[in-house]
Scaffold this motif. Sequence first.
Motif, short mmCIF file in Angstrom:
data_model
loop_
_atom_site.label_atom_id
_atom_site.label_comp_id
_atom_site.label_asym_id
_atom_site.label_seq_id
_atom_site.Cartn_x
_atom_site.Cartn_y
_atom_site.Cartn_z
N LEU A 117 20.04 -5.79 -0.18
CA LEU A 117 19.04 -6.51 0.41
C LEU A 117 17.86 -6.56 -0.46
CD1 LEU A 117 19.57 -5.03 4.17
CD2 LEU A 117 20.09 -7.44 3.39
N PRO A 118 17.34 -7.74 -0.66
CA PRO A 118 16.03 -7.55 -1.54
C PRO A 118 14.94 -7.25 -0.61
CG PRO A 118 16.61 -9.85 -0.98
CD PRO A 118 17.78 -8.88 -0.30
N VAL A 119 14.06 -6.37 -1.28
CA VAL A 119 12.72 -5.72 -0.58
C VAL A 119 11.66 -6.01 -1.15
CG1 VAL A 119 14.10 -3.91 0.90
CG2 VAL A 119 13.07 -3.43 -1.39
N ILE A 120 10.43 -6.14 -0.67
CA ILE A 120 9.31 -6.30 -1.32
C ILE A 120 8.46 -4.97 -0.60
CG2 ILE A 120 6.87 -7.32 -1.13
CD1 ILE A 120 8.24 -9.85 -0.43
N ILE A 121 7.94 -4.10 -1.67
CA ILE A 121 7.59 -3.03 -1.12
C ILE A 121 5.83 -2.81 -1.02
CG2 ILE A 121 9.46 -1.51 -2.03
CD1 ILE A 121 7.84 -0.69 -4.36
N ALA A 122 5.04 -2.26 -0.01
CA ALA A 122 3.87 -2.32 0.13
C ALA A 122 3.41 -1.01 0.65
CB ALA A 122 3.29 -3.35 0.96
N GLY A 123 2.07 -0.50 0.66
CA GLY A 123 1.76 0.49 1.46
C GLY A 123 1.42 1.49 0.47
N GLY A 124 0.16 1.96 0.33
CA GLY A 124 -0.37 2.85 -0.82
C GLY A 124 0.04 2.79 -2.25
N LEU A 125 0.34 1.51 -2.65
CA LEU A 125 0.57 1.12 -3.95
C LEU A 125 -0.70 1.05 -4.80
CD1 LEU A 125 3.50 -1.47 -3.79
CD2 LEU A 125 3.65 1.08 -4.39
N LYS A 126 -0.76 1.68 -6.02
CA LYS A 126 -2.03 1.74 -6.78
C LYS A 126 -1.51 1.71 -8.17
CE LYS A 126 -2.52 6.30 -5.21
NZ LYS A 126 -2.89 6.87 -4.11
N VAL B 246 -6.23 -1.52 -5.16
CA VAL B 246 -6.79 -1.95 -6.21
C VAL B 246 -8.43 -2.38 -6.02
CG1 VAL B 246 -4.85 -2.87 -7.61
CG2 VAL B 246 -6.03 -4.36 -6.11
N GLU B 247 -9.08 -1.95 -4.76
CA GLU B 247 -10.17 -2.28 -4.60
C GLU B 247 -11.17 -1.36 -5.11
OE1 GLU B 247 -9.67 -4.46 -0.42
OE2 GLU B 247 -10.13 -2.63 -0.36
N LYS C 91 -12.07 -6.40 -4.92
CA LYS C 91 -11.10 -6.11 -5.92
C LYS C 91 -11.70 -5.32 -7.13
CE LYS C 91 -7.72 -7.04 -3.19
NZ LYS C 91 -7.89 -6.41 -1.80
N ASP C 92 -11.19 -4.51 -7.79
CA ASP C 92 -11.65 -4.11 -9.17
C ASP C 92 -10.49 -4.82 -9.94
OD1 ASP C 92 -13.01 -2.08 -10.87
OD2 ASP C 92 -11.02 -1.88 -11.36
N HIS C 93 -11.25 -5.74 -10.87
CA HIS C 93 -10.38 -6.67 -11.81
C HIS C 93 -9.70 -5.47 -12.89
CE1 HIS C 93 -11.97 -10.43 -10.72
NE2 HIS C 93 -12.85 -9.98 -10.34
N ASN C 94 -10.22 -4.49 -13.21
CA ASN C 94 -9.50 -3.67 -14.25
C ASN C 94 -8.36 -2.89 -13.50
OD1 ASN C 94 -10.96 -4.06 -16.54
ND2 ASN C 94 -12.50 -2.70 -15.91
N SER C 95 -8.54 -2.53 -12.28
CA SER C 95 -7.37 -2.02 -11.50
C SER C 95 -6.32 -3.01 -11.29
CB SER C 95 -7.92 -1.46 -10.19
OG SER C 95 -8.83 -0.31 -10.18
N VAL C 96 -6.76 -4.04 -10.96
CA VAL C 96 -5.45 -5.44 -10.77
C VAL C 96 -4.92 -5.39 -12.07
CG1 VAL C 96 -5.29 -7.68 -10.47
CG2 VAL C 96 -6.89 -6.57 -9.07
N LYS C 97 -5.56 -5.40 -13.21
CA LYS C 97 -4.75 -5.56 -14.71
C LYS C 97 -3.99 -4.63 -14.74
CE LYS C 97 -8.47 -8.45 -16.76
NZ LYS C 97 -9.43 -8.41 -17.93
N SER C 98 -4.30 -3.34 -14.52
CA SER C 98 -3.57 -1.83 -14.73
C SER C 98 -2.38 -1.96 -13.82
CB SER C 98 -4.48 -0.80 -14.29
OG SER C 98 -3.70 0.16 -14.59
#
Length: 80
Positions: free
Chosen positions: A19-28, A50-51, A57-64
């Motif tokens: 079953l394909p899943v999308i994970i979320a929750g506490g990801l950084k 990434v905020e 949002k912090d652009h460097n965190s998003v890129k990382s």
Amino acid sequence: GTGVTFDWGIAEKLQNHGLPVIIAGGLKPSNIKDAVKSVQPWGVDVSSGVEEKPGKKDHNSVKSFVKGAREAAVEASKGF
């Protein structure tokens, strides 16, 4: 997001049953590689991980985060 880390083991079990899943929750940026390597999800979702402050949002965190997710996905796919 709430910043609370989801139990990836649940997602991993679903994924292992095809079953394909999308994970979320506490990801950084600091844990995305481990999450992708262990679960091998169809996708990931991030918000507060990434905020720099709530709602900004912090652009460097998003890129990382994206870099880590991509690297882990490539590494995980080598086993197929």
